[in-house]
Design a protein around this motif. Sequence first.
Motif, PDB file in Angstrom:
ATOM      1  N   PHE A 117     -64.844  -2.717  37.125  1.00 51.16           N
ATOM      2  CA  PHE A 117     -64.372  -3.865  37.885  1.00 51.16           C
ATOM      3  C   PHE A 117     -65.549  -4.670  38.426  1.00 51.16           C
ATOM      4  O   PHE A 117     -66.611  -4.110  38.726  1.00 51.16           O
ATOM      5  CB  PHE A 117     -63.500  -3.409  39.059  1.00 51.16           C
ATOM      6  N   PRO A 118     -65.372  -5.988  38.607  1.00 47.02           N
ATOM      7  CA  PRO A 118     -66.417  -6.786  39.238  1.00 47.02           C
ATOM      8  C   PRO A 118     -66.717  -6.282  40.656  1.00 47.02           C
ATOM      9  O   PRO A 118     -65.812  -5.831  41.366  1.00 47.02           O
ATOM     10  CB  PRO A 118     -65.815  -8.191  39.275  1.00 47.02           C
ATOM     11  N   MET A 119     -67.976  -6.372  41.048  1.00 48.44           N
ATOM     12  CA  MET A 119     -68.365  -5.911  42.374  1.00 48.44           C
ATOM     13  C   MET A 119     -67.598  -6.631  43.480  1.00 48.44           C
ATOM     14  O   MET A 119     -67.290  -6.063  44.526  1.00 48.44           O
ATOM     15  CB  MET A 119     -69.868  -6.110  42.566  1.00 48.44           C
ATOM     16  N   SER A 120     -67.272  -7.891  43.250  1.00 50.53           N
ATOM     17  CA  SER A 120     -66.587  -8.682  44.276  1.00 50.53           C
ATOM     18  C   SER A 120     -65.251  -8.091  44.688  1.00 50.53           C
ATOM     19  O   SER A 120     -64.796  -8.280  45.830  1.00 50.53           O
ATOM     20  CB  SER A 120     -66.380 -10.111  43.779  1.00 50.53           C
ATOM     21  N   LEU A 121     -64.585  -7.356  43.785  1.00 52.38           N
ATOM     22  CA  LEU A 121     -63.272  -6.796  44.110  1.00 52.38           C
ATOM     23  C   LEU A 121     -63.347  -5.784  45.243  1.00 52.38           C
ATOM     24  O   LEU A 121     -62.342  -5.509  45.902  1.00 52.38           O
ATOM     25  CB  LEU A 121     -62.643  -6.147  42.879  1.00 52.38           C
ATOM     26  N   SER A 122     -64.544  -5.229  45.484  1.00 54.67           N
ATOM     27  CA  SER A 122     -64.698  -4.247  46.563  1.00 54.67           C
ATOM     28  C   SER A 122     -64.652  -4.890  47.942  1.00 54.67           C
ATOM     29  O   SER A 122     -64.701  -4.190  48.957  1.00 54.67           O
ATOM     30  CB  SER A 122     -66.007  -3.471  46.394  1.00 54.67           C
ATOM     31  N   LEU A 123     -64.554  -6.210  47.998  1.00 53.17           N
ATOM     32  CA  LEU A 123     -64.295  -6.918  49.257  1.00 53.17           C
ATOM     33  C   LEU A 123     -62.874  -7.476  49.306  1.00 53.17           C
ATOM     34  O   LEU A 123     -62.473  -8.042  50.320  1.00 53.17           O
ATOM     35  CB  LEU A 123     -65.293  -8.062  49.440  1.00 53.17           C
ATOM     36  N   GLY A 124     -62.118  -7.317  48.226  1.00 54.36           N
ATOM     37  CA  GLY A 124     -60.778  -7.877  48.160  1.00 54.36           C
ATOM     38  C   GLY A 124     -59.747  -6.824  47.832  1.00 54.36           C
ATOM     39  O   GLY A 124     -59.475  -5.918  48.607  1.00 54.36           O
ATOM     40  N   VAL A 125     -59.192  -6.921  46.621  1.00 55.38           N
ATOM     41  CA  VAL A 125     -58.087  -6.048  46.253  1.00 55.38           C
ATOM     42  C   VAL A 125     -58.512  -4.581  46.173  1.00 55.38           C
ATOM     43  O   VAL A 125     -57.681  -3.673  46.351  1.00 55.38           O
ATOM     44  CB  VAL A 125     -57.469  -6.528  44.925  1.00 55.38           C
ATOM     45  N   LEU A 126     -59.788  -4.298  45.913  1.00 59.12           N
ATOM     46  CA  LEU A 126     -60.291  -2.918  45.925  1.00 59.12           C
ATOM     47  C   LEU A 126     -61.149  -2.642  47.159  1.00 59.12           C
ATOM     48  O   LEU A 126     -61.933  -1.702  47.174  1.00 59.12           O
ATOM     49  CB  LEU A 126     -61.099  -2.632  44.650  1.00 59.12           C
ATOM     50  N   GLY A 127     -60.983  -3.474  48.179  1.00 59.10           N
ATOM     51  CA  GLY A 127     -61.727  -3.314  49.428  1.00 59.10           C
ATOM     52  C   GLY A 127     -60.789  -3.386  50.612  1.00 59.10           C
ATOM     53  O   GLY A 127     -59.661  -2.895  50.562  1.00 59.10           O
ATOM     54  N   LEU A 128     -61.240  -4.058  51.665  1.00 53.63           N
ATOM     55  CA  LEU A 128     -60.465  -4.052  52.907  1.00 53.63           C
ATOM     56  C   LEU A 128     -59.092  -4.695  52.749  1.00 53.63           C
ATOM     57  O   LEU A 128     -58.126  -4.233  53.366  1.00 53.63           O
ATOM     58  CB  LEU A 128     -61.252  -4.750  54.016  1.00 53.63           C
ATOM     59  N   ASN A 129     -58.966  -5.741  51.936  1.00 51.52           N
ATOM     60  CA  ASN A 129     -57.661  -6.375  51.770  1.00 51.52           C
ATOM     61  C   ASN A 129     -56.670  -5.454  51.089  1.00 51.52           C
ATOM     62  O   ASN A 129     -55.538  -5.269  51.549  1.00 51.52           O
ATOM     63  CB  ASN A 129     -57.799  -7.677  50.980  1.00 51.52           C
ATOM     64  N   GLY A 130     -57.080  -4.852  49.977  1.00 50.88           N
ATOM     65  CA  GLY A 130     -56.200  -3.935  49.278  1.00 50.88           C
ATOM     66  C   GLY A 130     -55.897  -2.684  50.080  1.00 50.88           C
ATOM     67  O   GLY A 130     -54.750  -2.210  50.103  1.00 50.88           O
ATOM     68  N   VAL A 131     -56.910  -2.145  50.747  1.00 50.33           N
ATOM     69  CA  VAL A 131     -56.719  -0.954  51.576  1.00 50.33           C
ATOM     70  C   VAL A 131     -55.761  -1.251  52.731  1.00 50.33           C
ATOM     71  O   VAL A 131     -54.889  -0.445  53.066  1.00 50.33           O
ATOM     72  CB  VAL A 131     -58.083  -0.455  52.090  1.00 50.33           C
ATOM     73  N   THR A 132     -55.921  -2.436  53.339  1.00 49.40           N
ATOM     74  CA  THR A 132     -55.015  -2.835  54.417  1.00 49.40           C
ATOM     75  C   THR A 132     -53.584  -2.911  53.919  1.00 49.40           C
ATOM     76  O   THR A 132     -52.649  -2.409  54.564  1.00 49.40           O
ATOM     77  CB  THR A 132     -55.449  -4.198  54.989  1.00 49.40           C
ATOM     78  N   ALA A 133     -53.390  -3.551  52.773  1.00 45.73           N
ATOM     79  CA  ALA A 133     -52.049  -3.659  52.204  1.00 45.73           C
ATOM     80  C   ALA A 133     -51.476  -2.284  51.880  1.00 45.73           C
ATOM     81  O   ALA A 133     -50.304  -1.990  52.179  1.00 45.73           O
ATOM     82  CB  ALA A 133     -52.097  -4.524  50.946  1.00 45.73           C
ATOM     83  N   TYR A 134     -52.287  -1.448  51.273  1.00 47.15           N
ATOM     84  CA  TYR A 134     -51.832  -0.130  50.815  1.00 47.15           C
ATOM     85  C   TYR A 134     -51.370   0.737  51.989  1.00 47.15           C
ATOM     86  O   TYR A 134     -50.233   1.229  52.007  1.00 47.15           O
ATOM     87  CB  TYR A 134     -52.960   0.549  50.054  1.00 47.15           C
TER      88      TYR A 134
END
Length: 338
Positions: A117-134
């Motif tokens: 995955f692109p590194m940027s996803l670790s700040l979004g859907v695979l980072g705080l945003n995705g973790v918050t949603a999950y």
Amino acid sequence: MMNHRVIVKARPQGIPLSEHFELDSTPLPALTEGQIRVRNHYLSVDPAMRGWLADTQSYGARIEIGDVMRAFAVGEVIESRNDAFAPGERVMGLFGWQEYSAVDPSAVLLRISEPDFPMSLSLGVLGLNGVTAYFGLMDVCAPKAGDTVVVSTAAGAVGSCVGQIARILGCRVIGIAGGAEKCKLCIDEFGYDDVVDYKHEPDLEAAIARACPDGVDVYFDNTAGPISDAVIRHISVGARIAICGTASISSWDPWPSGPRYERHLLVKRATVRGFIALDYVDRYPEAVAQLGRWIKAGQLRYREEILDGIEQAPGAISRLYTGANQGKLLIRLPASRG
């Protein structure tokens, strides 16, 4: 080597604007024992920044004038005086709005091991945003197949992820978003069953009643204010409400007022719980692994809006409150990769 940074120049009253920050540069300091130096590739822009800058109590320590702006960032370890980290490792954490960060290991929230995955996803859907949603949906709301789930700021980085996870779990999902473009995005890209346009709906409460004829079993609240007042009037017995954000409240001084909904909670035996993603730090790998599987299976979509250069950072927070952004808002630094 010089480090370009964003410094807090003045404390905002309400939404932070570019005038509240200034850019500076300073030589890189030597690392102390146990620290690592991270070359940041992407900086995050998040609604939580408004609370961190406010002159009132929030869930994080107040940022002081003259500080580097606190922010989540993702980058690469380029120097280490800690045996647990090696140069070349990719990490995400509270590294600040700056090109280089010298931090203790406690600042690292996630070690990135997934190369696909692109590194940027670790700040979004695979980072705080995705973790918050999950965790906000799975742990706080515990949805069941067939539940009606309502999500405010439904097209946002967190809300869009919540809606898609709820659909994966077999729920009926209703979004609340502002404007025809974002409402269309909810239906066409994120798979909502229905969407309410709060900006153009003359009677928001009636629109929610039409969209949720059997009541609201789960409400994922990113806004507070009038939107939430309208939703809560239609909760079902045993409803679960997750308080994730309060975007509609510009200030906590004076204390915000509005409809008193305790009677609704009592009669419907509903549960309301506030949470933040930092409550779940020890479980991040669990969430990231599952989110990654959903992305690879084509079940979870995401959008990013990327601004180039640290000079874009000072004015970026306000974009989150005008609705100008489309997807997770990021600052890309020079020579960022992957």
